[in-house]
Design a protein around this motif. Structure first.
Motif, PDB file in Angstrom:
ATOM      1  N   GLY A   1       0.789  -1.218   0.000  1.00 11.91           N
ATOM      2  CA  GLY A   1       0.000   0.000   0.000  1.00 11.91           C
ATOM      3  C   GLY A   1       0.825   1.274   0.000  1.00 11.91           C
ATOM      4  N   VAL A   2       2.117   1.167   0.336  1.00 13.52           N
ATOM      5  CA  VAL A   2       2.980   2.348   0.288  1.00 13.52           C
ATOM      6  C   VAL A   2       3.370   2.585  -1.158  1.00 13.52           C
ATOM      7  N   VAL A   3       3.109   3.791  -1.645  1.00 10.09           N
ATOM      8  CA  VAL A   3       3.390   4.125  -3.039  1.00 10.09           C
ATOM      9  C   VAL A   3       4.770   4.757  -3.176  1.00 10.09           C
ATOM     10  N   GLU A   4       5.111   5.665  -2.265  1.00  9.40           N
ATOM     11  CA  GLU A   4       6.397   6.367  -2.339  1.00  9.40           C
ATOM     12  C   GLU A   4       6.835   6.735  -0.934  1.00  9.40           C
ATOM     13  N   VAL A   5       8.143   6.890  -0.770  1.00 13.62           N
ATOM     14  CA  VAL A   5       8.740   7.260   0.512  1.00 13.62           C
ATOM     15  C   VAL A   5       9.561   8.521   0.284  1.00 13.62           C
ATOM     16  N   GLY A   6       9.507   9.451   1.206  1.00 14.51           N
ATOM     17  CA  GLY A   6      10.196  10.724   1.036  1.00 14.51           C
ATOM     18  C   GLY A   6      11.603  10.790   1.589  1.00 14.51           C
ATOM     19  N   LEU A   7      12.304   9.682   1.669  1.00 17.68           N
ATOM     20  CA  LEU A   7      13.679   9.711   2.173  1.00 17.68           C
ATOM     21  C   LEU A   7      14.692   9.967   1.063  1.00 17.68           C
ATOM     22  N   PHE A   8      14.401   9.610  -0.147  1.00 15.56           N
ATOM     23  CA  PHE A   8      15.231   9.901  -1.323  1.00 15.56           C
ATOM     24  C   PHE A   8      16.668   9.404  -1.176  1.00 15.56           C
ATOM     25  N   CYS A   9      16.840   8.224  -0.624  1.00 17.94           N
ATOM     26  CA  CYS A   9      18.178   7.648  -0.411  1.00 17.94           C
ATOM     27  C   CYS A   9      18.867   7.357  -1.740  1.00 17.94           C
ATOM     28  N   GLY A  10      20.143   7.744  -1.817  1.00 18.60           N
ATOM     29  CA  GLY A  10      20.956   7.451  -2.992  1.00 18.60           C
ATOM     30  C   GLY A  10      20.599   8.264  -4.220  1.00 18.60           C
ATOM     31  N   MET A  11      19.817   9.330  -4.068  1.00 16.00           N
ATOM     32  CA  MET A  11      19.376  10.089  -5.226  1.00 16.00           C
ATOM     33  C   MET A  11      20.158  11.376  -5.449  1.00 16.00           C
ATOM     34  N   ALA A  12      20.956  11.796  -4.471  1.00 15.56           N
ATOM     35  CA  ALA A  12      21.682  13.061  -4.615  1.00 15.56           C
ATOM     36  C   ALA A  12      23.020  12.975  -3.895  1.00 15.56           C
ATOM     37  N   ILE A  13      23.960  13.786  -4.338  1.00 16.33           N
ATOM     38  CA  ILE A  13      25.248  13.860  -3.649  1.00 16.33           C
ATOM     39  C   ILE A  13      25.421  15.194  -2.930  1.00 16.33           C
ATOM     40  N   LYS A  14      24.466  16.119  -3.153  1.00 18.70           N
ATOM     41  CA  LYS A  14      24.540  17.422  -2.507  1.00 18.70           C
ATOM     42  C   LYS A  14      23.137  17.872  -2.117  1.00 18.70           C
ATOM     43  N   ALA A  15      23.019  18.440  -0.898  1.00 16.46           N
ATOM     44  CA  ALA A  15      21.736  18.947  -0.413  1.00 16.46           C
ATOM     45  C   ALA A  15      21.878  20.425  -0.074  1.00 16.46           C
ATOM     46  N   PHE A  16      20.822  21.188  -0.315  1.00 14.90           N
ATOM     47  CA  PHE A  16      20.788  22.617  -0.028  1.00 14.90           C
ATOM     48  C   PHE A  16      19.744  22.857   1.062  1.00 14.90           C
ATOM     49  N   PHE A  17      20.123  23.625   2.081  1.00 22.85           N
ATOM     50  CA  PHE A  17      19.237  23.894   3.202  1.00 22.85           C
ATOM     51  C   PHE A  17      19.036  25.397   3.339  1.00 22.85           C
ATOM     52  N   GLY A  18      17.791  25.854   3.179  1.00 24.38           N
ATOM     53  CA  GLY A  18      17.478  27.266   3.369  1.00 24.38           C
ATOM     54  C   GLY A  18      17.397  27.570   4.852  1.00 24.38           C
ATOM     55  N   GLN A  19      18.029  28.646   5.264  1.00 22.57           N
ATOM     56  CA  GLN A  19      18.052  29.046   6.668  1.00 22.57           C
ATOM     57  C   GLN A  19      17.042  30.163   6.914  1.00 22.57           C
ATOM     58  N   GLU A  20      16.673  30.364   8.167  1.00 26.60           N
ATOM     59  CA  GLU A  20      15.690  31.392   8.523  1.00 26.60           C
ATOM     60  C   GLU A  20      16.130  32.781   8.097  1.00 26.60           C
ATOM     61  N   ASP A  21      17.445  33.041   8.084  1.00 32.71           N
ATOM     62  CA  ASP A  21      17.938  34.378   7.719  1.00 32.71           C
ATOM     63  C   ASP A  21      18.037  34.582   6.209  1.00 32.71           C
ATOM     64  N   GLY A  22      17.609  33.580   5.430  1.00 35.03           N
ATOM     65  CA  GLY A  22      17.641  33.681   3.976  1.00 35.03           C
ATOM     66  C   GLY A  22      18.892  33.104   3.345  1.00 35.03           C
ATOM     67  N   SER A  23      19.877  32.757   4.152  1.00 38.85           N
ATOM     68  CA  SER A  23      21.094  32.159   3.607  1.00 38.85           C
ATOM     69  C   SER A  23      20.848  30.686   3.280  1.00 38.85           C
ATOM     70  N   VAL A  24      21.781  30.106   2.542  1.00 36.69           N
ATOM     71  CA  VAL A  24      21.687  28.704   2.149  1.00 36.69           C
ATOM     72  C   VAL A  24      22.972  28.002   2.551  1.00 36.69           C
ATOM     73  N   THR A  25      22.823  26.857   3.219  1.00 36.97           N
ATOM     74  CA  THR A  25      23.982  26.026   3.510  1.00 36.97           C
ATOM     75  C   THR A  25      23.889  24.766   2.666  1.00 36.97           C
ATOM     76  N   THR A  26      25.009  24.115   2.428  1.00 33.75           N
ATOM     77  CA  THR A  26      25.011  22.892   1.632  1.00 33.75           C
ATOM     78  C   THR A  26      25.714  21.780   2.397  1.00 33.75           C
ATOM     79  N   ARG A  27      25.394  20.574   2.026  1.00 30.05           N
ATOM     80  CA  ARG A  27      26.079  19.401   2.559  1.00 30.05           C
ATOM     81  C   ARG A  27      26.307  18.458   1.395  1.00 30.05           C
ATOM     82  N   THR A  28      27.562  18.035   1.242  1.00 32.32           N
ATOM     83  CA  THR A  28      27.933  17.127   0.164  1.00 32.32           C
ATOM     84  C   THR A  28      28.329  15.781   0.755  1.00 32.32           C
ATOM     85  N   LEU A  29      27.870  14.715   0.136  1.00 32.81           N
ATOM     86  CA  LEU A  29      28.261  13.365   0.583  1.00 32.81           C
ATOM     87  C   LEU A  29      29.643  13.016   0.095  1.00 32.81           C
TER      88      LEU A  29
END
Length: 88
Positions: free
Chosen positions: A60-88
């Protein structure tokens, strides 16, 4: 309905599932394929890939929002409007 069985299985796996409710209409959010959306809080996930696989194996589960193995870099928007990144 099937979502209640899935929510019980998620609880058995240590999650805290919640049926996502709509904000501008009565009832739950429905996807473009007419599926309900269940949000689940698992706290800190030690092994996301394993959890992803276990969730996808639930009937019954159609999709999962963990997105494992789909990206090597993530972008995180911060409250002050800046963006931080994390690379695997």
């Amino acid at each position: 309905m099937a979502y209640s069985v899935i929510m019980k299985r998620i609880e058995e796996m240590g999650g805290k599932p919640v049926l996502r409710m709509a904000q501008k209409k009565a009832g739950p959010v429905v996807s473009d394929n007419s599926n309900f959306i269940v949000d689940a809080d698992f706290g800190l996930i030690e092994d996301p890939s394993s959890l992803n696989t276990k969730l996808q194996m639930l009937p019954g589960v159609v999709e999962v929002g963990l997105f494992c193995g789909m990206a090597i870099k993530a972008f995180f928007g911060q409250e002050d409007g800046s963006v931080t990144t994390r690379t695997l």
